[in-house]
Scaffold this motif. Structure first.
Motif, mmCIF file in Angstrom:
data_model
loop_
_atom_site.group_PDB
_atom_site.id
_atom_site.type_symbol
_atom_site.label_atom_id
_atom_site.label_comp_id
_atom_site.label_asym_id
_atom_site.label_seq_id
_atom_site.Cartn_x
_atom_site.Cartn_y
_atom_site.Cartn_z
ATOM 1 N N ARG A 220 2.480 1.935 -3.488
ATOM 2 C CA ARG A 220 1.514 2.438 -4.460
ATOM 3 C C ARG A 220 1.020 3.843 -4.096
ATOM 4 O O ARG A 220 0.855 4.701 -4.966
ATOM 5 C CB ARG A 220 0.350 1.458 -4.566
ATOM 6 C CG ARG A 220 0.766 0.159 -5.263
ATOM 7 C CD ARG A 220 -0.334 -0.867 -5.263
ATOM 8 N NE ARG A 220 0.035 -2.015 -6.102
ATOM 9 C CZ ARG A 220 -0.560 -3.194 -6.052
ATOM 10 N NH1 ARG A 220 -1.555 -3.406 -5.204
ATOM 11 N NH2 ARG A 220 -0.163 -4.172 -6.849
ATOM 12 N N LYS A 221 0.794 4.065 -2.820
ATOM 13 C CA LYS A 221 0.317 5.384 -2.392
ATOM 14 C C LYS A 221 1.360 6.456 -2.651
ATOM 15 O O LYS A 221 1.026 7.613 -2.958
ATOM 16 C CB LYS A 221 -0.040 5.332 -0.905
ATOM 17 C CG LYS A 221 -0.731 6.584 -0.373
ATOM 18 C CD LYS A 221 -2.112 6.762 -0.968
ATOM 19 C CE LYS A 221 -2.858 7.878 -0.260
ATOM 20 N NZ LYS A 221 -4.203 8.115 -0.842
ATOM 21 N N ALA B 42 5.979 0.162 -9.479
ATOM 22 C CA ALA B 42 6.106 0.941 -8.252
ATOM 23 C C ALA B 42 7.279 0.462 -7.406
ATOM 24 O O ALA B 42 7.984 1.267 -6.802
ATOM 25 C CB ALA B 42 4.817 0.852 -7.435
ATOM 26 N N SER C 217 0.867 7.383 -6.258
ATOM 27 C CA SER C 217 -0.434 8.019 -6.445
ATOM 28 C C SER C 217 -0.426 9.444 -5.916
ATOM 29 O O SER C 217 -0.906 10.380 -6.577
ATOM 30 C CB SER C 217 -1.520 7.210 -5.737
ATOM 31 O OG SER C 217 -2.777 7.852 -5.838
ATOM 32 N N PRO D 117 -0.226 7.669 -10.621
ATOM 33 C CA PRO D 117 -0.915 6.464 -10.137
ATOM 34 C C PRO D 117 -0.723 5.251 -11.036
ATOM 35 O O PRO D 117 -0.987 4.116 -10.610
ATOM 36 C CB PRO D 117 -2.381 6.905 -10.096
ATOM 37 C CG PRO D 117 -2.479 8.004 -11.102
ATOM 38 C CD PRO D 117 -1.172 8.730 -10.996
ATOM 39 N N GLY E 170 -1.711 -6.677 -10.392
ATOM 40 C CA GLY E 170 -0.697 -5.702 -10.036
ATOM 41 C C GLY E 170 0.610 -6.281 -9.539
ATOM 42 O O GLY E 170 1.485 -5.533 -9.102
ATOM 43 N N MET F 157 2.085 1.260 -10.350
ATOM 44 C CA MET F 157 1.454 0.492 -9.276
ATOM 45 C C MET F 157 1.859 -0.982 -9.248
ATOM 46 O O MET F 157 1.551 -1.703 -8.329
ATOM 47 C CB MET F 157 -0.078 0.574 -9.396
ATOM 48 C CG MET F 157 -0.652 0.281 -10.783
ATOM 49 S SD MET F 157 -0.687 -1.466 -11.270
ATOM 50 C CE MET F 157 -1.835 -2.119 -10.075
ATOM 51 N N LYS G 89 0.828 -1.205 0.000
ATOM 52 C CA LYS G 89 0.000 0.000 0.000
ATOM 53 C C LYS G 89 0.863 1.256 0.000
ATOM 54 O O LYS G 89 0.587 2.225 -0.716
ATOM 55 C CB LYS G 89 -0.927 0.007 1.216
ATOM 56 C CG LYS G 89 -2.059 -0.995 1.165
ATOM 57 C CD LYS G 89 -2.898 -0.967 2.434
ATOM 58 C CE LYS G 89 -3.628 0.351 2.619
ATOM 59 N NZ LYS G 89 -4.513 0.309 3.823
#
Length: 401
Positions: free
Chosen positions: A108-109, A177, A112, A117, A155, A120, A105
């Motif tokens: 990826r965040k 990512a 983003s 974004p 992903g 990922m 998380k």
């Protein structure tokens, strides 16, 4: 009929009632030398007096208040971890699987929040084990772990083990990512990533603008003779997962990260009811104090050398059973020519506990507090287990002949 405990484990016919140091006492009174350490969890052995003291003292004061409030014990452990590592910040979990979820998380965040974004995808490697959650099995989708649980989360792109050419090709797509890797694979068969390969992964990730995530759930917290396994290669990740040994037997995990990697994780983006509770963090702080001591780590390296030398001799004496010794520090493996379960089971008879892994490997994960005498005793018991298996093989061949 189904047992009251869901039957998802192939349990050994053993139950234990007490432990001290590297030893466990079964309910029938027999003592076993523990070279599994709860799968690298009991880093300081069983009933370590300092951990018992800290647990007892903290249990008498405060167990849980939730992360609605400031938790001083949590802050103390986070400060110790950041002071001793690459990290600027820490989030506490209850397990390695939970740490895996946050690491994904967070990566990826990060992108983003930065306005990209599309970055990922997570690259992972064959043979990896990152837990049993939906994200973890998508990252390492073997039939054993992922079979029947589809559709798997998208992903994730698992690659052949350390195929750096494929890594570079996937990074060129521009949507990666992070690269996720265990410096030493545990469940995958005690396969250590060479220092130069870790350095190359660091270079490739940096040049592609991707993050590098190290999973040190099993190989971290002093098990390789350094506080963290990646230190041997002289590189640092952007995000790292730790668990198992950090709690010394108490459920505790953590995600360590640089300020840049964690930049997207603002208030409300993640949480945990129990993660970072006062009881767990008080124990973790004591584990960290002991395990990060350079003198302690020096002793781990010395015990490792003694154990490895003995294991090399065991392999030489039983060429029909073993191929090689794998690993580093006190995360070692015996690569077997047959099923490792035979050696593990024979070990029960010889009074030593080991753990099977993939690729026909027997894992040896003694507590980091193991003594020289206990190393020697373990080698004697492993010799007895190997001889038992060898005798059974010879008897079977004779019966067939």
């Amino acid at each position: 009929m189904i047992p009251s405990v869901l039957p998802t484990y192939n349990r050994a016919p053993l139950a234990f009632e007490s432990g001290e140091g590297a030893w466990l006492t079964a309910t029938d009174g027999r003592r076993y030398l523990d070279f599994g350490s709860g799968i690298a969890v009991n880093a300081l052995g069983h009933a370590h007096p300092e951990l018992v003291r800290v647990l007892t003292e903290q249990a008498g004061k405060l167990w849980h208040v939730s992360n609605v409030y400031t938790v001083p014990e949590q802050e103390r452990l986070a400060e110790a971890l950041t002071a001793a590592s690459f990290a600027d910040t820490v989030f506490f979990t209850n397990s390695g699987t939970e740490a895996m979820e946050l690491a994904v998380k967070m990566a990826r965040k990060h992108f983003s929040a930065a306005g990209t974004p599309e970055k990922m995808r997570i690259l992972s490697f064959e043979g990896a084990f990152h837990g049993r959650s939906s994200a973890a099995i998508a990252a390492a989708p073997t039939e054993k772990m992922a079979g029947g649980f589809g559709p798997l989360l998208p992903g994730f792109t698992p690659l052949p083990f350390l195929d750096l050419g494929r890594v570079e090709a996937e990074l060129a797509a521009g949507d990666v990512a992070a690269i996720l890797v265990e410096p030493v694979q545990g469940e995958g068969g005690i396969r250590a990533v060479a220092d130069h390969d870790l350095r190359e992964l660091r270079r490739l990730a940096g040049e592609a603008g991707a993050l590098l995530i190290f999973d040190e759930v099993q190989c971290g917290m002093g098990r390789t003779g350094r506080l963290f396994a990646h230190e041997w290669a002289g590189v640092t990740p952007d995000i790292m997962m730790v668990a198992k040994g950090i709690g010394g037997g108490f459920p505790l995990g953590a995600v360590l990260a640089t300020v840049e990697a964690a930049s997207g994780m603002t208030a409300g983006t993640h949480g945990s009811t129990y993660g970072g509770n006062p009881l767990g963090c008080a124990i973790g702080a004591k584990v960290m104090e002991i395990v990060s001591d350079p003198a302690f780590l020096g002793t781990v390296r010395a015990r490792s050398g003694r154990l490895r030398q003995g294991l090399e001799g065991l392999v030489a004496q039983h060429p029909d059973l073993f191929e090689a010794v794998r690993g580093t520090g006190l995360i070692l493996g015996l690569k077997c020519k047959g099923a490792p379960g035979e050696i593990v089971a024979a070990g029960y008879g010889a009074g030593i506990l080991t753990v099977a892994a993939s690729d026909n490997v027997v894992r040896l994960l003694p507590p980091l507090t193991i003594t020289e005498a206990e190393v020697d005793e373990a080698l004697t018991r492993l010799e007895a287990a190997a001889s038992t298996v060898e005798d059974a093989m010879q008897a079977s061949e004779g019966a067939q002949g």
